[in-house]
Design a protein around this motif. Structure first.
Motif, PDB file in Angstrom:
ATOM      1  N   ALA A  84       0.834  -1.206   0.000  1.00  0.00           N
ATOM      2  CA  ALA A  84       0.000   0.000   0.000  1.00  0.00           C
ATOM      3  C   ALA A  84       0.867   1.254   0.000  1.00  0.00           C
ATOM      4  CB  ALA A  84      -0.920  -0.012   1.219  1.00  0.00           C
ATOM      5  N   PHE A  85       1.943   1.231   0.790  1.00  0.00           N
ATOM      6  CA  PHE A  85       2.825   2.402   0.878  1.00  0.00           C
ATOM      7  C   PHE A  85       3.464   2.708  -0.470  1.00  0.00           C
ATOM      8  CE2 PHE A  85       7.138   4.075   1.340  1.00  0.00           C
ATOM      9  CZ  PHE A  85       6.875   5.279   1.959  1.00  0.00           C
ATOM     10  N   TYR A  86       3.991   1.667  -1.138  1.00  0.00           N
ATOM     11  CA  TYR A  86       4.668   1.914  -2.416  1.00  0.00           C
ATOM     12  C   TYR A  86       3.677   2.247  -3.525  1.00  0.00           C
ATOM     13  CZ  TYR A  86       8.997   0.497  -0.200  1.00  0.00           C
ATOM     14  OH  TYR A  86      10.083   0.441   0.634  1.00  0.00           O
ATOM     15  N   GLY A  92       1.520   6.509  -7.338  1.00  0.00           N
ATOM     16  CA  GLY A  92       0.494   7.550  -7.346  1.00  0.00           C
ATOM     17  C   GLY A  92      -0.927   7.057  -7.186  1.00  0.00           C
ATOM     18  N   MET A  93      -1.116   5.886  -6.591  1.00  0.00           N
ATOM     19  CA  MET A  93      -2.480   5.388  -6.378  1.00  0.00           C
ATOM     20  C   MET A  93      -2.807   5.503  -4.892  1.00  0.00           C
ATOM     21  SD  MET A  93      -2.463   2.097  -8.888  1.00  0.00           S
ATOM     22  CE  MET A  93      -4.246   2.063  -8.960  1.00  0.00           C
ATOM     23  N   THR A  94      -3.906   6.160  -4.582  1.00  0.00           N
ATOM     24  CA  THR A  94      -4.212   6.374  -3.164  1.00  0.00           C
ATOM     25  C   THR A  94      -5.585   5.853  -2.756  1.00  0.00           C
ATOM     26  OG1 THR A  94      -4.970   8.582  -3.735  1.00  0.00           O
ATOM     27  CG2 THR A  94      -2.713   8.389  -2.930  1.00  0.00           C
ATOM     28  N   ASN A  95      -6.429   5.513  -3.735  1.00  0.00           N
ATOM     29  CA  ASN A  95      -7.757   4.979  -3.386  1.00  0.00           C
ATOM     30  C   ASN A  95      -7.611   3.484  -3.099  1.00  0.00           C
ATOM     31  OD1 ASN A  95     -10.481   4.812  -2.943  1.00  0.00           O
ATOM     32  ND2 ASN A  95     -10.981   4.600  -5.129  1.00  0.00           N
ATOM     33  N   ILE A  96      -6.980   3.201  -1.959  1.00  0.00           N
ATOM     34  CA  ILE A  96      -6.575   1.842  -1.625  1.00  0.00           C
ATOM     35  C   ILE A  96      -7.035   1.509  -0.210  1.00  0.00           C
ATOM     36  CG2 ILE A  96      -4.557   0.357  -1.209  1.00  0.00           C
ATOM     37  CD1 ILE A  96      -3.037   2.186  -3.169  1.00  0.00           C
ATOM     38  N   ALA A  97      -7.428   0.267  -0.007  1.00  0.00           N
ATOM     39  CA  ALA A  97      -7.720  -0.194   1.347  1.00  0.00           C
ATOM     40  C   ALA A  97      -6.847  -1.397   1.668  1.00  0.00           C
ATOM     41  CB  ALA A  97      -9.188  -0.580   1.478  1.00  0.00           C
ATOM     42  N   VAL A  98      -6.378  -1.455   2.899  1.00  0.00           N
ATOM     43  CA  VAL A  98      -5.698  -2.645   3.418  1.00  0.00           C
ATOM     44  C   VAL A  98      -6.645  -3.274   4.438  1.00  0.00           C
ATOM     45  CG1 VAL A  98      -3.707  -3.533   4.672  1.00  0.00           C
ATOM     46  CG2 VAL A  98      -3.425  -1.614   3.110  1.00  0.00           C
ATOM     47  N   VAL A 235      -4.267   6.052   2.204  1.00  0.00           N
ATOM     48  CA  VAL A 235      -4.687   4.646   2.202  1.00  0.00           C
ATOM     49  C   VAL A 235      -5.542   4.372   3.443  1.00  0.00           C
ATOM     50  CG1 VAL A 235      -3.849   2.272   2.382  1.00  0.00           C
ATOM     51  CG2 VAL A 235      -2.646   3.916   0.928  1.00  0.00           C
ATOM     52  N   ASP A 236      -6.665   3.664   3.245  1.00  0.00           N
ATOM     53  CA  ASP A 236      -7.508   3.272   4.379  1.00  0.00           C
ATOM     54  C   ASP A 236      -7.008   1.949   4.949  1.00  0.00           C
ATOM     55  OD1 ASP A 236      -9.018   5.477   4.039  1.00  0.00           O
ATOM     56  OD2 ASP A 236     -10.848   4.449   3.373  1.00  0.00           O
ATOM     57  N   ILE A 237      -6.574   1.961   6.200  1.00  0.00           N
ATOM     58  CA  ILE A 237      -6.170   0.728   6.877  1.00  0.00           C
ATOM     59  C   ILE A 237      -7.339   0.290   7.747  1.00  0.00           C
ATOM     60  CG2 ILE A 237      -4.567  -0.289   8.529  1.00  0.00           C
ATOM     61  CD1 ILE A 237      -2.531   1.845   7.509  1.00  0.00           C
ATOM     62  N   ILE A 238      -7.952  -0.827   7.373  1.00  0.00           N
ATOM     63  CA  ILE A 238      -9.178  -1.252   8.050  1.00  0.00           C
ATOM     64  C   ILE A 238      -8.892  -2.523   8.847  1.00  0.00           C
ATOM     65  CG2 ILE A 238     -11.574  -1.929   7.716  1.00  0.00           C
ATOM     66  CD1 ILE A 238     -11.232  -0.308   4.970  1.00  0.00           C
ATOM     67  N   PHE A 414       5.062  -6.066  -5.619  1.00  0.00           N
ATOM     68  CA  PHE A 414       3.619  -6.333  -5.659  1.00  0.00           C
ATOM     69  C   PHE A 414       2.873  -5.063  -6.092  1.00  0.00           C
ATOM     70  CE2 PHE A 414      -0.217  -8.237  -3.251  1.00  0.00           C
ATOM     71  CZ  PHE A 414      -0.544  -9.033  -4.329  1.00  0.00           C
ATOM     72  N   ALA A 415       3.345  -3.908  -5.600  1.00  0.00           N
ATOM     73  CA  ALA A 415       2.741  -2.637  -6.014  1.00  0.00           C
ATOM     74  C   ALA A 415       2.911  -2.432  -7.515  1.00  0.00           C
ATOM     75  CB  ALA A 415       3.378  -1.484  -5.241  1.00  0.00           C
ATOM     76  N   HIS A 416       4.109  -2.766  -8.008  1.00  0.00           N
ATOM     77  CA  HIS A 416       4.389  -2.630  -9.443  1.00  0.00           C
ATOM     78  C   HIS A 416       3.431  -3.514 -10.253  1.00  0.00           C
ATOM     79  CE1 HIS A 416       7.206  -1.677 -12.796  1.00  0.00           C
ATOM     80  NE2 HIS A 416       6.724  -2.807 -13.278  1.00  0.00           N
ATOM     81  N   LEU A 417       3.287  -4.760  -9.793  1.00  0.00           N
ATOM     82  CA  LEU A 417       2.407  -5.699 -10.494  1.00  0.00           C
ATOM     83  C   LEU A 417       0.962  -5.199 -10.483  1.00  0.00           C
ATOM     84  CD1 LEU A 417       2.056  -8.571 -11.793  1.00  0.00           C
ATOM     85  CD2 LEU A 417       1.606  -9.392  -9.489  1.00  0.00           C
ATOM     86  N   LEU A 418       0.504  -4.716  -9.330  1.00  0.00           N
ATOM     87  CA  LEU A 418      -0.883  -4.247  -9.218  1.00  0.00           C
ATOM     88  C   LEU A 418      -1.112  -2.985 -10.053  1.00  0.00           C
ATOM     89  CD1 LEU A 418      -1.362  -4.822  -5.402  1.00  0.00           C
ATOM     90  CD2 LEU A 418      -2.839  -5.791  -7.165  1.00  0.00           C
ATOM     91  N   ALA A 419      -0.116  -2.090 -10.067  1.00  0.00           N
ATOM     92  CA  ALA A 419      -0.299  -0.824 -10.770  1.00  0.00           C
ATOM     93  C   ALA A 419      -0.130  -0.979 -12.277  1.00  0.00           C
ATOM     94  CB  ALA A 419       0.686   0.208 -10.230  1.00  0.00           C
ATOM     95  N   ARG A 420       0.868  -1.767 -12.678  1.00  0.00           N
ATOM     96  CA  ARG A 420       1.220  -1.840 -14.101  1.00  0.00           C
ATOM     97  C   ARG A 420       0.734  -3.111 -14.787  1.00  0.00           C
ATOM     98  NH1 ARG A 420       6.097   1.412 -14.174  1.00  0.00           N
ATOM     99  NH2 ARG A 420       5.381   3.383 -13.290  1.00  0.00           N
ATOM    100  N   GLY A 421       0.381  -4.122 -14.002  1.00  0.00           N
ATOM    101  CA  GLY A 421      -0.080  -5.373 -14.605  1.00  0.00           C
ATOM    102  C   GLY A 421       1.036  -6.245 -15.144  1.00  0.00           C
ATOM    103  N   GLU A 422       2.277  -5.906 -14.824  1.00  0.00           N
ATOM    104  CA  GLU A 422       3.416  -6.720 -15.267  1.00  0.00           C
ATOM    105  C   GLU A 422       4.405  -6.837 -14.118  1.00  0.00           C
ATOM    106  OE1 GLU A 422       4.880  -4.337 -18.493  1.00  0.00           O
ATOM    107  OE2 GLU A 422       6.094  -3.136 -17.134  1.00  0.00           O
ATOM    108  N   PRO A 423       5.210  -7.910 -14.093  1.00  0.00           N
ATOM    109  CA  PRO A 423       6.123  -8.069 -12.973  1.00  0.00           C
ATOM    110  C   PRO A 423       7.223  -7.018 -12.960  1.00  0.00           C
ATOM    111  CG  PRO A 423       6.208  -9.990 -14.436  1.00  0.00           C
ATOM    112  CD  PRO A 423       5.259  -9.025 -15.049  1.00  0.00           C
TER     113      PRO A 423
END
Lengths: 453, 122
Positions: A84-86, A92-98, A235-238, A414-423
């Motif tokens: 979430a931090f990275y 630049g993605m902030t609409n995130i929940a953990v 980031v929302d930490i729930i 993991f942030a890279h994979l989630l944001a860009r869709g590639e490893p």
């Protein structure tokens, strides 16, 4: 190798020399923002000290879950929070929940033996762990949080000519990937660690492989630092929010059902360590993972005796000394599948025997406490950061008992994979399908036997 | 943990080594058309349940028998112990009463199945 660092409260050394005008400006700024986005500095400490430390505010919020997020990360441990931090700080993605079932940092990030290192052999592993160590080196500045990162070095002992040759090979592999490694002979090692049992009849110590940049970090502070950094970026930490099911339509994951209601998301990342099989079973997936218990031990507090991290080469035993003085040590996993977060006495005995074999002086120390954590042991001993067969559902798992040192790089990749869709370029081999393709990353060469890695 | 050995009675788990999930007894047919896929599942994928788990233990420091131990992975309680040999044989043998001819038929039927599958497109 340096001796143990004194406990430092905040990374503030350089600030002492700044001119007075800066002091005044900083004080004003700190006072004005104190209470909301408080940056830690020497001035915030002075400011709070003058106010009787009554102005410190909670370090992260306790938000209610929203109905929709761009990305939902399941698991509020080190890896989930780092992801979430990275995502927030570098992508630049902030609409995130953990989403965390218990409280953040209640799993393995709070249960490990705090060792940070990048002394791996294989091509798919070493660049990843070296990336991690580089992030560790800048972590406190990145987070504005004292993670008590202390590069006191790690020494892997060798006890035979063959083992020395293997360590030379590993050291060369490390240096080829930009890491640091130094082979110590017996004399050099004796100067550093005179207390070792060099003349042990069965496992004589012939030397060691030193990685000076390795060391230890304060495990809880890592979780809290990442949580604070992510929270400050929106980031929302729930917490106390257990995922009960995945919402999957036509092979695409669109959200999760939780104990606090339904949450929709464009992408879902799972980073739940020992609970991986349990959580992914809700999505209908079987994984190349078994959950095993690893025990850790702490002795009573002692004066500084162990300069860095030391590992036994003939058995499985590793030891370091915490800043509080306790000897922190551990060994093998118990070997049977477990979700119990506690182990049994045979491994306790085995670990203590390992300690006695390399440093008999440890027999004088009393064990203060021990505990267990649940390891997601993969079939080749290496982790997985990849997409899953279900679209928009991503997996970060299989850390075996090496997850702590990997926390920053795991989060980044993991942030890279989630944001860009590639490893990420250092995680291209950590694929879920490598078992089917026969492209295992088996550092130990133990085969598909998770309890041997 | 104490494992109640069918022949030797209660023994300390430290006398044993564990191999893993008892499904490892169900080795796929190597001649089947989908053998590569079946062996990928057999060798690498695990249910890894939190709760009851049937697993293969080897009495290494004892009578060197293989056991199937049913254990709760949440509490470490050992609930049932059986000889792996008995379990393996009972799952392969035809039911009592059908006789040796049926057993022979079952044995010869398998390779034939494999050959057909091998010829069929993958």
């Amino acid at each position: 190798m340096s001796s143990i660092h004194p406990l430092k409260l905040f990374p503030v050394k350089k600030v002492f020399f700044f001119p007075l005008i800066f002091v005044t400006v900083t004080l004003v700024v700190e006072c004005s923002v104190a209470g909301v986005d408080m940056r830690y500095s020497i001035w915030s400490i002075v400011n709070q000290a003058l106010k009787g430390n009554r102005g410190w505010t909670p370090v992260w919020r306790e938000p209610e879950p929203k109905l929709h997020y761009d990305i939902v990360i399941i698991g509020g441990g080190g890896h989930g929070l780092a992801t979430a931090f990275y995502l927030a700080s570098r992508y630049g993605m902030t609409n995130i929940a953990v989403l965390e079932k218990g409280w953040i940092g209640s799993g393995n990030i709070g249960r490990n033996t705090t060792i940070v290192r990048s002394n791996y052999l294989l091509d798919g592993n070493e660049p990843f762990y070296e990336q991690s160590l580089k992030l560790w080196e800048g972590l406190e500045k990145d987070l504005n949080y004292n993670a008590m990162m202390s590069q006191r070095g790690i020494i892997n002992l060798y006890h035979s000519d063959a083992q020395r040759d293997a360590f030379i090979r590993r050291g060369n592999a490390m240096r080829l990937h930009g890491a640091d490694a130094k082979l110590l002979n017996k004399n050099e090692l004796q100067k550093m660690c005179s207390f070792l049992d060099f003349e042990n009849a069965r496992f004589p110590i012939m030397g060691g492989l030193l990685q000076p940049r390795a060391g230890t970090a304060r495990h809880d502070a890592v979780a809290w630092g990442y949580a604070r950094g992510a929270d400050q970026r929106g980031v929302d930490i729930i917490q106390n929010c257990e995922v009960t099911d995945f919402i999957i339509k036509n092979g695409t994951c669109t959200g999760v059902r939780t104990s606090r209601g339904k949450i929709q998301a464009d992408k879902i990342g799972v980073a739940v360590a020992g609970s991986t099989s349990r959580v992914m079973a809700k999505a209908g997936l079987r994984l190349p993972i078994e959950s095993h218990v690893l025990q850790a031990f702490v002795s009573e507090g002692l004066k500084p005796v162990i300069p860095g991290v030391i590992t036994f080469g003939a058995g499985h035993f590793y030891i370091s000394q915490s800043d509080k003085g306790g000897l922190v040590f551990g060994g093998d996993i118990d070997g049977y599948n477990s979700y119990a977060q506690r182990g049994n006495l045979p491994v306790f005995e085995d670990v203590c025997e390992g300690g006695m074999a390399i440093m008999p002086m440890i027999g004088r120390a009393r064990v203060l406490r021990n505990w267990g954590g649940i390891m997601d042991m993969s079939m080749d001993g290496s982790p997985i950061i990849d997409k899953t067969p279900i679209a928009q559902l991503y997996l970060n798992a299989g850390w075996c008992y090496g997850g702590f040192k990997a926390t920053p790089a795991s989060g980044l990749c993991f942030a890279h994979l989630l944001a860009r869709g590639e490893p990420h370029k250092v995680a291209t081999k950590l694929r879920l399908d490598r078992f089917q393709r026969g492209a295992m990353l088996d550092e130990r060469g133990a085969g598909a036997q998770p309890n041997l890695h | 943990m104490i494992i109640n050995h069918p022949h030797l009675g209660p023994r300390d788990a430290a006398e044993f080594t564990i191999l893993g999930d008892a499904d490892l007894l169900k080795r796929p047919d190597w001649q089947a058309g989908n053998a590569d896929y079946a062996f990928y599942h057999y060798l690498y994928l695990r249910d890894n349940p939190a709760g009851l788990h049937r697993e293969l233990w080897f009495h290494e420091c004892g009578d060197r028998s293989w056991l199937i131990v049913t254990r709760d992975t949440v509490t470490h309680a050992v609930l049932d112990v059986a000889l792996a040999r008995d379990v393996a044989l009972s799952s392969k043998k035809p039911k009592v009463g059908k006789g040796a001819r049926a057993a022979k038929k079952a044995r010869t039927k398998k390779p034939a199945k494999g050959c057909i599958a091998e010829d069929s497109p993958k």
